[in-house]
Design an enzyme around this catalytic site. Sequence first.
Site, mmCIF file in Angstrom:
data_model
loop_
_atom_site.group_PDB
_atom_site.id
_atom_site.type_symbol
_atom_site.label_atom_id
_atom_site.label_comp_id
_atom_site.label_asym_id
_atom_site.label_seq_id
_atom_site.Cartn_x
_atom_site.Cartn_y
_atom_site.Cartn_z
ATOM 1 N N HIS A 189 4.270 4.271 2.022
ATOM 2 C CA HIS A 189 4.334 2.829 2.349
ATOM 3 C C HIS A 189 5.246 3.045 3.480
ATOM 4 C CE1 HIS A 189 1.766 0.678 -0.866
ATOM 5 N NE2 HIS A 189 2.645 1.571 -1.548
ATOM 6 N N CYS A 199 1.725 2.937 7.431
ATOM 7 C CA CYS A 199 1.232 1.612 7.876
ATOM 8 C C CYS A 199 1.847 1.272 9.040
ATOM 9 C CB CYS A 199 1.082 0.630 6.828
ATOM 10 S SG CYS A 199 -0.058 0.835 5.723
#
Length: 353
Positions: free
Chosen positions: A275, A336
């Site tokens: 993440h 991301c």
Amino acid sequence: MRMYKKISIGLILCAVLLPNIASAAAYSDITGHSDEKYVVGYSDLGLVSGYPDGTFRPDATLTRAEATVLFGKLNLPAINGKQADFRDIAKTDWFYDSVDTAVKSGLVSGYEDHTFRPQKTITRFEAISMVSKLVKSEKQNTVQLPYGDRDSIPSWVNGAVRNLYAAGVIDTYSGNRIAGNTPVTRSEMVKMLYKVLESYQFQLTGLSQAVKSTGTTGTTAVQLPHDILGYLTIERIGIKKYPVKDGADLATIKTAIGHFAESALWDGNVAFCAHNRDYKYDFRNLKNIKKGDKVIYETRFGTRTYTVSVIKAINETDWTDITTSDERNKLTMVTCIENEPTKRLLVQAVQQQ
């Protein structure tokens, strides 16, 4: 062994709930099992994992597809120009790449009707035939087999049985019978593969450098917990010994950096994901990385230092830089990009020479 098809990087990295793929090795059902040490040892190498419920299911059977996936972890080299051209499997099947590799390395072939029969349960004889292609004993022609049913061993697998028995890879079975038409179990297959890796006095005929390098000098191997593949360090951006676990599902990357199962474990292109915020081991600072930064990866195989050479944005469904490799050892990291839901940040580093 439960496996899943490749899923988009967008789903992996952006907090969408995913199927929880098998964890590594803190198994709840192998204590006291006759093959416990082999299952734990092979898991320690990162070459097999268990189920999401914490079990390994050592006595469960294997399909032909599942068996080839186990061999696929060894990154065996191609020895022919053949392809997995079978009418009952497709390139979109989760096991296709492993079958294709196994065909190219000469481990498996199909049936006369041009099928592979991926869901067919593999027998002990079939497993022995596959494993025998990885090791060669000079005593196979003179060894005396101890099995009470040795006279019923088919000619097509007789040499393989003799080879593995002489090499110490197989021994006696229940009732002193080889019972080769019995379905092989998960732990039996793992035991054979683990013993092959131990048999350095015999000629290994195709194991990947990733496996062989466990005994090399010049790099520092690290003792790790069963469920950890290695530790990642990028000092300049504050990443220090972040643990890496096998899997790219949400449950894994909540607790560690995730390792893409489709990528290499050591030699080749090792690919990670995490993440970009919210977790202890995330890639929030990856956006600050620069070309030339040093990346250190410590594993059971050794420790390598890489130099960052590529920093770019990619589409969320673009797997090219993760699933492809060349002769160089590389480390690829993906996360991301804030406020760009269809894009991902990809950083690639090449091993220092």
